[in-house]
Write a protein that holds these residues in place. Structure first.
Motif, PDB file in Angstrom:
ATOM      1  N   MET A  95       0.818  -1.220   0.000  1.00 23.73           N
ATOM      2  CA  MET A  95       0.000   0.000   0.000  1.00 23.73           C
ATOM      3  C   MET A  95       0.846   1.262   0.000  1.00 23.73           C
ATOM      4  O   MET A  95       2.018   1.250   0.380  1.00 23.73           O
ATOM      5  CB  MET A  95      -0.950   0.005   1.197  1.00 23.73           C
ATOM      6  N   ASP A  96       0.271   2.368  -0.473  1.00 22.59           N
ATOM      7  CA  ASP A  96       0.974   3.653  -0.501  1.00 22.59           C
ATOM      8  C   ASP A  96       1.042   4.247   0.900  1.00 22.59           C
ATOM      9  O   ASP A  96       0.230   3.922   1.769  1.00 22.59           O
ATOM     10  CB  ASP A  96       0.238   4.649  -1.404  1.00 22.59           C
ATOM     11  N   ALA A  97       1.983   5.164   1.058  1.00 25.65           N
ATOM     12  CA  ALA A  97       2.161   5.779   2.373  1.00 25.65           C
ATOM     13  C   ALA A  97       1.258   6.984   2.579  1.00 25.65           C
ATOM     14  O   ALA A  97       1.216   7.544   3.663  1.00 25.65           O
ATOM     15  CB  ALA A  97       3.617   6.198   2.526  1.00 25.65           C
ATOM     16  N   ASP A  98       0.538   7.413   1.555  1.00 28.24           N
ATOM     17  CA  ASP A  98      -0.115   8.716   1.632  1.00 28.24           C
ATOM     18  C   ASP A  98      -1.593   8.649   2.012  1.00 28.24           C
ATOM     19  O   ASP A  98      -2.321   9.617   1.832  1.00 28.24           O
ATOM     20  CB  ASP A  98       0.049   9.454   0.313  1.00 28.24           C
ATOM     21  N   MET A  99      -2.041   7.498   2.513  1.00 28.69           N
ATOM     22  CA  MET A  99      -3.428   7.301   2.949  1.00 28.69           C
ATOM     23  C   MET A  99      -4.416   7.304   1.783  1.00 28.69           C
ATOM     24  O   MET A  99      -5.626   7.371   2.008  1.00 28.69           O
ATOM     25  CB  MET A  99      -3.851   8.355   3.980  1.00 28.69           C
ATOM     26  N   GLN A 100      -3.912   7.236   0.563  1.00 26.04           N
ATOM     27  CA  GLN A 100      -4.846   7.084  -0.555  1.00 26.04           C
ATOM     28  C   GLN A 100      -5.382   5.660  -0.588  1.00 26.04           C
ATOM     29  O   GLN A 100      -6.410   5.389  -1.185  1.00 26.04           O
ATOM     30  CB  GLN A 100      -4.152   7.406  -1.878  1.00 26.04           C
ATOM     31  N   HIS A 101      -4.636   4.783   0.044  1.00 20.90           N
ATOM     32  CA  HIS A 101      -5.069   3.397   0.166  1.00 20.90           C
ATOM     33  C   HIS A 101      -5.512   3.173   1.602  1.00 20.90           C
ATOM     34  O   HIS A 101      -4.690   3.012   2.492  1.00 20.90           O
ATOM     35  CB  HIS A 101      -3.915   2.454  -0.177  1.00 20.90           C
ATOM     36  N   LYS A 200      -8.161  11.397  -1.796  1.00 20.97           N
ATOM     37  CA  LYS A 200      -7.067  12.377  -1.948  1.00 20.97           C
ATOM     38  C   LYS A 200      -5.949  12.008  -0.993  1.00 20.97           C
ATOM     39  O   LYS A 200      -6.196  11.445   0.071  1.00 20.97           O
ATOM     40  CB  LYS A 200      -7.587  13.766  -1.579  1.00 20.97           C
ATOM     41  N   ARG A 201      -4.705  12.332  -1.361  1.00 19.39           N
ATOM     42  CA  ARG A 201      -3.617  12.020  -0.422  1.00 19.39           C
ATOM     43  C   ARG A 201      -3.737  12.924   0.800  1.00 19.39           C
ATOM     44  O   ARG A 201      -4.191  14.059   0.704  1.00 19.39           O
ATOM     45  CB  ARG A 201      -2.254  12.047  -1.116  1.00 19.39           C
ATOM     46  N   ALA A 202      -3.350  12.386   1.961  1.00 15.68           N
ATOM     47  CA  ALA A 202      -3.598  13.095   3.225  1.00 15.68           C
ATOM     48  C   ALA A 202      -2.754  14.356   3.334  1.00 15.68           C
ATOM     49  O   ALA A 202      -3.204  15.375   3.832  1.00 15.68           O
ATOM     50  CB  ALA A 202      -3.322  12.165   4.399  1.00 15.68           C
TER      51      ALA A 202
HETATM   52 MG    MG Z   1      -0.616   8.882  -3.855  1.00 16.45          MG
END
Ligand code: MG
Ligand code: UDP
Length: 317
Positions: A95-101, A200-202
């Motif tokens: 998973m991505d680190a940006d909370m998009q997942h 959206k990314r956090a």
């Molecule tokens: Mg992202």
């Protein structure tokens, strides 16, 4: 059961704590009800900000977390590969680190895994995206899918669960140019696709520029098949046939009506046309040769600068 969560991070100082916390919250609760153990592996892909320090600090306080720091930015594909190689879990979530997942989806992924799926894939809707971008993406996937052997799905990203079988299949593909969207699809296995909202990314910024998107697009076409080379073959055949017809026509009119110079216009347009096609074909050839060049060097996909993992990477037996 043992679950590994792999999180590639590149300049994510603004969100990484948040992600770590959110993951813990979800996994702690789920692990208790379902009775499993888990580990998180953060891969710091050569970040220039404080990501490395934050990860180190998080891992010191948290026995479930590990980090791998690369010596420079090697790209998300390499980060995912490192995560897979070092993961110990029976199943792996990327998973991505940006909370998009959203971590909240992991229990759902796991329940499909328990039902017997080897790959559980999330597919994001494109709500909230610019119309132009959506249209372009749709067009791109139409073209690519008509060209290559594996099916690529629009919106299907890297947020997915892999069983150990699928992960080791992926690790057995050792190519240097890794187009993981294609690789995931190429390995096959029983796959379940679930829809998710477009988040959206956090915080922080996306690492995709227009240029890198273009490169990614070309990568998608070239890295998975040799059909573009066949395109050169078709072009060549069509051109040869056309020129034979033209020569025959000229010969015929010469015999019949005497000499008739077709003139400057035909000459120059033929030169430009053929020159253009030749350049195009050479460029396609060049793309493949460039890839061969990188493959034969057999360089490692990444170099680790620092890690708190003690085991050797998982290799296919
Ligand atoms: Mg992202
Ligand atoms: N990422 C990475 N290396 C890179 C670029 C991105 O590890 O060279 C990570 C990034 O930290 C994030 C994920 O890949 O966790 C997705 O990146 P981003 O959010 O920029 O992509 P987007 O969501 O916009 O497609």
């Amino acid at each position: 059961m043992y679950l590994s969560v792999i999180i590639p991070c590149y300049n994510e100082e603004k969100v990484i704590r948040l992600t770590h916390q959110a993951l813990h919250k979800v996994l702690d609760a789920d692990a208790q009800t379902r009775n499993y153990r888990y580990q998180m592996i953060f891969i710091n892909d050569g970040s220039h900000d404080k990501t490395a320090d934050i990860l180190k600090e998080l891992c010191e306080q948290d026995p479930c977390s590990r980090y791998i720091s690369f010596s420079r930015n090697f790209g998300k594909e390499s980060a995912m590969l490192a995560g897979l190689q070092y993961s110990e879990g029976e199943c792996v979530v990327i998973m991505d680190a940006d909370m998009q997942h959203p971590p909240e989806l992991i229990p759902t992924l796991l329940s499909y895994y328990e039902e017997g799926y080897d790959q559980v894939v999330t597919k994001r809707t494109r709500t909230g995206d610019a119309k132009r971008k959506t249209l372009l993406a749709k067009l791109y996937y139409k073209i690519v899918n008509s060209m290559i052997d594996v099916q690529l799905d629009d919106g299907v990203g890297d947020f997915r669960l892999l069983s150990r079988n699928a992960a080791s299949a992926l690790l057995s593909l050792t190519e240097y140019n890794r187009f993981s969207k294609g690789l995931f699809s190429w390995i096959g296995f029983k796959t379940k696709v679930i829809e998710m909202e477009n988040n959206k990314r956090a915080a922080g910024e996306t690492k995709w520029s227009l240029r890198s998107l273009l490169h990614y697009g070309i990568e998608g076409i070239i890295s998975f098949n040799n059909k573009p080379l066949r395109l050169c073959f078709y072009f060549g055949t069509i051109l040869i046939s056309l020129s034979i017809i033209y020569v025959l026509y000229l010969l015929y009119s010469y015999m019949r009506y005497g000499i008739d110079t077709p003139g400057y216009f035909t000459t120059i347009s033929a030169i430009l046309f053929i020159g253009g096609i030749q350049l195009f074909c050479i460029a396609i050839l060049g793309e493949y040769i460039g890839r061969i060049y990188y493959e034969v060097k057999r360089r490692p996909h990444y170099i680790i600068d620092e890690t708190n993992l003690d085991q050797k990477p998982y290799r296919r037996r």
